[in-house]
Design a protein around this motif. Sequence first.
Motif, PDB file in Angstrom:
ATOM      1  N   SER A 187       0.802  -1.231   0.000  1.00  0.00           N
ATOM      2  CA  SER A 187       0.000   0.000   0.000  1.00  0.00           C
ATOM      3  C   SER A 187       0.829   1.273   0.000  1.00  0.00           C
ATOM      4  CB  SER A 187      -0.960   0.007   1.188  1.00  0.00           C
ATOM      5  OG  SER A 187      -0.224   0.105   2.396  1.00  0.00           O
ATOM      6  N   GLY A 188       2.039   1.238   0.519  1.00  0.00           N
ATOM      7  CA  GLY A 188       2.865   2.438   0.553  1.00  0.00           C
ATOM      8  C   GLY A 188       3.632   2.689  -0.734  1.00  0.00           C
ATOM      9  N   LEU A 189       3.539   1.774  -1.694  1.00  0.00           N
ATOM     10  CA  LEU A 189       4.265   1.911  -2.950  1.00  0.00           C
ATOM     11  C   LEU A 189       3.447   2.702  -3.961  1.00  0.00           C
ATOM     12  CD1 LEU A 189       5.595  -1.750  -3.266  1.00  0.00           C
ATOM     13  CD2 LEU A 189       6.801   0.236  -2.350  1.00  0.00           C
ATOM     14  N   ASP A 190       4.144   3.295  -4.928  1.00  0.00           N
ATOM     15  CA  ASP A 190       3.438   4.058  -5.961  1.00  0.00           C
ATOM     16  C   ASP A 190       2.736   3.108  -6.934  1.00  0.00           C
ATOM     17  OD1 ASP A 190       5.339   3.988  -8.635  1.00  0.00           O
ATOM     18  OD2 ASP A 190       6.477   3.794  -6.772  1.00  0.00           O
ATOM     19  N   PHE A 191       1.797   3.657  -7.703  1.00  0.00           N
ATOM     20  CA  PHE A 191       0.971   2.851  -8.595  1.00  0.00           C
ATOM     21  C   PHE A 191       1.809   2.082  -9.619  1.00  0.00           C
ATOM     22  CE2 PHE A 191      -1.276   2.305 -12.605  1.00  0.00           C
ATOM     23  CZ  PHE A 191      -2.347   1.524 -12.187  1.00  0.00           C
ATOM     24  N   THR A 192       2.809   2.740 -10.210  1.00  0.00           N
ATOM     25  CA  THR A 192       3.639   2.086 -11.233  1.00  0.00           C
ATOM     26  C   THR A 192       4.331   0.860 -10.674  1.00  0.00           C
ATOM     27  OG1 THR A 192       3.990   4.206 -12.329  1.00  0.00           O
ATOM     28  CG2 THR A 192       5.543   2.447 -12.858  1.00  0.00           C
ATOM     29  N   THR A 193       4.869   0.986  -9.471  1.00  0.00           N
ATOM     30  CA  THR A 193       5.567  -0.144  -8.851  1.00  0.00           C
ATOM     31  C   THR A 193       4.600  -1.285  -8.566  1.00  0.00           C
ATOM     32  OG1 THR A 193       7.166   1.380  -7.868  1.00  0.00           O
ATOM     33  CG2 THR A 193       7.023  -0.829  -6.912  1.00  0.00           C
ATOM     34  N   ILE A 194       3.451  -0.964  -7.997  1.00  0.00           N
ATOM     35  CA  ILE A 194       2.441  -1.994  -7.711  1.00  0.00           C
ATOM     36  C   ILE A 194       2.011  -2.677  -9.007  1.00  0.00           C
ATOM     37  CG2 ILE A 194       0.086  -2.396  -6.871  1.00  0.00           C
ATOM     38  CD1 ILE A 194       0.599  -0.092  -4.857  1.00  0.00           C
ATOM     39  N   HIS A 195       1.825  -1.892 -10.049  1.00  0.00           N
ATOM     40  CA  HIS A 195       1.408  -2.425 -11.350  1.00  0.00           C
ATOM     41  C   HIS A 195       2.465  -3.388 -11.903  1.00  0.00           C
ATOM     42  CE1 HIS A 195      -0.288  -2.598 -15.375  1.00  0.00           C
ATOM     43  NE2 HIS A 195       0.890  -2.248 -15.850  1.00  0.00           N
ATOM     44  N   LEU A 196       3.732  -2.990 -11.833  1.00  0.00           N
ATOM     45  CA  LEU A 196       4.804  -3.847 -12.341  1.00  0.00           C
ATOM     46  C   LEU A 196       4.922  -5.143 -11.549  1.00  0.00           C
ATOM     47  CD1 LEU A 196       7.567  -1.186 -13.116  1.00  0.00           C
ATOM     48  CD2 LEU A 196       6.391  -2.641 -14.777  1.00  0.00           C
ATOM     49  N   ILE A 197       4.774  -5.044 -10.233  1.00  0.00           N
ATOM     50  CA  ILE A 197       4.835  -6.249  -9.391  1.00  0.00           C
ATOM     51  C   ILE A 197       3.685  -7.189  -9.753  1.00  0.00           C
ATOM     52  CG2 ILE A 197       4.595  -7.120  -7.035  1.00  0.00           C
ATOM     53  CD1 ILE A 197       6.018  -4.494  -6.129  1.00  0.00           C
ATOM     54  N   ALA A 198       2.478  -6.632  -9.829  1.00  0.00           N
ATOM     55  CA  ALA A 198       1.303  -7.455 -10.151  1.00  0.00           C
ATOM     56  C   ALA A 198       1.448  -8.087 -11.533  1.00  0.00           C
ATOM     57  CB  ALA A 198       0.041  -6.596 -10.081  1.00  0.00           C
ATOM     58  N   ARG A 199       1.888  -7.299 -12.480  1.00  0.00           N
ATOM     59  CA  ARG A 199       2.045  -7.794 -13.847  1.00  0.00           C
ATOM     60  C   ARG A 199       3.091  -8.903 -13.906  1.00  0.00           C
ATOM     61  NH1 ARG A 199       2.335  -4.616 -19.448  1.00  0.00           N
ATOM     62  NH2 ARG A 199       3.843  -5.963 -20.424  1.00  0.00           N
ATOM     63  N   SER A 200       4.209  -8.696 -13.220  1.00  0.00           N
ATOM     64  CA  SER A 200       5.280  -9.684 -13.212  1.00  0.00           C
ATOM     65  C   SER A 200       4.800 -11.016 -12.631  1.00  0.00           C
ATOM     66  CB  SER A 200       6.456  -9.139 -12.407  1.00  0.00           C
ATOM     67  OG  SER A 200       7.585  -9.936 -12.572  1.00  0.00           O
ATOM     68  N   TYR A 201       4.082 -10.953 -11.522  1.00  0.00           N
ATOM     69  CA  TYR A 201       3.610 -12.186 -10.889  1.00  0.00           C
ATOM     70  C   TYR A 201       2.434 -12.814 -11.641  1.00  0.00           C
ATOM     71  CZ  TYR A 201       6.856 -12.037  -7.012  1.00  0.00           C
ATOM     72  OH  TYR A 201       8.001 -12.076  -6.271  1.00  0.00           O
ATOM     73  N   ASN A 202       1.608 -12.009 -12.287  1.00  0.00           N
ATOM     74  CA  ASN A 202       0.536 -12.571 -13.115  1.00  0.00           C
ATOM     75  C   ASN A 202       1.126 -13.314 -14.310  1.00  0.00           C
ATOM     76  OD1 ASN A 202      -1.558 -11.703 -11.511  1.00  0.00           O
ATOM     77  ND2 ASN A 202      -1.921  -9.841 -12.664  1.00  0.00           N
ATOM     78  N   HIS A 203       2.128 -12.726 -14.948  1.00  0.00           N
ATOM     79  CA  HIS A 203       2.797 -13.399 -16.070  1.00  0.00           C
ATOM     80  C   HIS A 203       3.491 -14.672 -15.602  1.00  0.00           C
ATOM     81  CE1 HIS A 203       2.908 -10.291 -19.465  1.00  0.00           C
ATOM     82  NE2 HIS A 203       2.010  -9.892 -18.600  1.00  0.00           N
TER      83      HIS A 203
END
Length: 201
Positions: free
Chosen positions: A126-142
């Motif tokens: 929750s303390g991370l910026d949107f871009t970072t959260i998006h990249l983490i989610a995308r990386s783990y979804n892939h």
Amino acid sequence: MMKQKIKLYLYSQLNQFIPVVLGVYIGIVASNWNENRVRKQEQEEFITNLILEIETNKEKLVEIKAYQEAILTSARKAGSELDDQLLEAPFWKVGHWKLINGWEGLKIPTLENAVQQSGIMTNALSGLDFTTIHLIARSYNHQEEYKIYAQKLIFDNLTQIDNATKTIEVINKLEVWQDMINLANAQIQEYDKTLENLSLL
């Protein structure tokens, strides 16, 4: 005189009230500061562990990709060197997996997501910026898509080899590893983007 007593009384009460309010205020500020410090420390620990998890997954994937490339090269070489009679013969008669130089089994990597899941459960993201959260989610979804596709692709193709399977069929079945190599390359790129972003935090 009465006015003076009231003033003294109010002054006395105010002198008692101000230190109490000031003490409560300082206590709240100190508590918030400490809470923010602890939260920041936990987030830094989360990011460090997340980077380690992603780097470990990337290393596993690079290693498996190299193995798959070597096996695919070996299978293609065997396919080009064998004559038609051996290609049409049952795989087990031609030498089975010894025919594929370097064969050590399917080797599907176990890619971890425990740190990422912990970050979701503990709200560390929750303390991370949107871009970072998006990249983490995308990386783990892939990563999850890679895992599912790898299992389906490899098991659908390579677990159905029996005594009647021709050598050429086995060699052709190994061609699906080219798709796995392409997927691994895409996943490694996702890891690299995420790691680059996390290193800037």
